[in-house]
Design an enzyme around this catalytic site. Structure first.
Site, PDB file in Angstrom:
ATOM      1  N   GLU A 126      -2.466  -3.599   1.978  1.00  0.00           N
ATOM      2  CA  GLU A 126      -1.644  -2.427   2.277  1.00  0.00           C
ATOM      3  C   GLU A 126      -0.424  -2.300   1.358  1.00  0.00           C
ATOM      4  O   GLU A 126       0.416  -1.434   1.559  1.00  0.00           O
ATOM      5  CB  GLU A 126      -1.129  -2.443   3.725  1.00  0.00           C
ATOM      6  N   GLY A 127      -0.266  -3.188   0.395  1.00  0.00           N
ATOM      7  CA  GLY A 127       0.961  -3.200  -0.396  1.00  0.00           C
ATOM      8  C   GLY A 127       2.088  -3.962   0.271  1.00  0.00           C
ATOM      9  O   GLY A 127       3.229  -3.923  -0.199  1.00  0.00           O
TER      10      GLY A 127
END
Length: 336
Positions: free
Chosen positions: A304-305
């Site tokens: 998801e970063g």
């Protein structure tokens, strides 16, 4: 600027801007005059100087970070490479859009603008053990999605992903780029058991064998073994370089996508630092090959970063100290 073929994209990679040496030198000189013992802020000093060079400002500010999440589905999921079904990709995209995921909270915590792009979730990539994951038109379209997603007014970029099955794709990419057996590069991803891991290793090995004739070309590796979200991350990271926007790399999957750029044209990732080292087995090996020292090591493996987003705070701290601190002369403090 746009591109319609991989050859045109390669030409862009070969003609990227470089850091502003005058700004970097000015930042280094300023760092030597700040009210602290030389080197006492450790890597924060290097980070601030690096950032200054890419922003073209010896006394930079960081006030408009952007996080972009790309989502894609993978045909190899039909072989049982993930602990979760492909439907989870679309469900998590809705969660991102509703503000309910971990990355949403981290974006808020560090004042980052967050954007989400779902790439043809209803049409998974092809099973790369049987065919190329994407046609040239498909991979170029994904690269362009990433390229166009970058806000030109941003002063920092983090890219993240969502895509059930994408650790398998990432493992195949880095095995192709850096060499070695499939088992060396393949981990448990979302938490598959031993049987699931054996399937992943077999799928990666079969993909490498199926596309052995193109593995010497990193952009073809991306096309044949990648996913739309990986290609989009690569496109965004390349656009950031074009705009001289520094990048914080996230974990294993992001690093695999970024590796395509570096292996295609050496030095393409000079504008990027590694946000963290994830718990995914091969991530450290990828960073070593890229020559990137991670800023954080917190055993994260969410994707998801999230690890890159958390590292925004490190860079914010580095720049706040560099730009906000007084020099010895300004503070009236005697230099050592």
């Amino acid at each position: 600027m746009s591109f319609t073929t991989l050859a045109e994209f390669r030409a862009i990679l070969n003609d990227m801007p470089v850091a502003d040496e005058e700004a970097r030198a000015g930042a280094e000189a300023r760092n030597g005059q700040l009210t602290k013992p030389p080197g006492s802020l450790g890597r924060l000093e290097d980070l601030a100087i690096w950032y200054a060079g890419w922003r073209g400002d010896a006394k930079p500010v960081l006030q408009a970070p952007q996080i972009i999440i790309f989502a894609g589905n993978h045909g190899i999921c039909a072989q049982g490479v993930s602990a979760f079904p492909p439907e989870v990709t679309a469900q998590m995209v809705m969660n991102f859009q509703a503000g309910g995921a971990a990355i949403n909270q981290l974006a808020k915590a560090f004042g980052a603008k967050m954007d989400v792009h779902a790439l043809a979730l209803e049409t998974p990539t092809a099973d790369f053990t049987k065919d190329a994951a994407m046609s040239e038109a498909e991979v170029v379209a994904a690269l362009m999605t990433g390229w166009n997603a970058v806000d030109a007014s941003a002063d920092l970029l983090v890219t993240g992903e969502m895509g059930i099955g994408n650790t398998t794709s990432a493992s195949a990419i880095v095995a192709a780029l850096f060499g070695g057996a499939a088992a060396e590069w393949t981990g448990r991803g979302t938490g598959v058991d031993d049987a699931g891991l054996a399937i992943k290793i077999r799928v990666v090995a079969d993909g490498l064998a199926r596309h052995a004739d193109v593995l010497d070309d990193p952009l073809q590796v991306l096309r044949c073994l990648g996913g739309r979200e990986l290609a989009a991350m690569a496109g965004a990271i390349a656009r950031a370089r074009h705009l001289r926007i520094p990048v914080i790399l996230d974990g294993f999957i992001c690093s695999a996508a970024a590796s395509v750029l570096e292996m295609a044209v050496t030095g393409t990732l000079d504008h990027a630092v590694a946000g963290h080292i994830s718990a995914e087995t091969a991530h450290g090996m990828v960073l070593k090959n890229l020559g990137k020292e991670p800023l954080l090591a917190l055993d994260m493996r969410l994707g998801e970063g999230s690890g890159g987003a958390l590292a925004i705070g490190i860079l914010q701290g580095a720049i706040a100290c560099h730009t906000g601190m007084s020099t010895f002369s300004e503070a009236g403090v005697a230099a050592g």
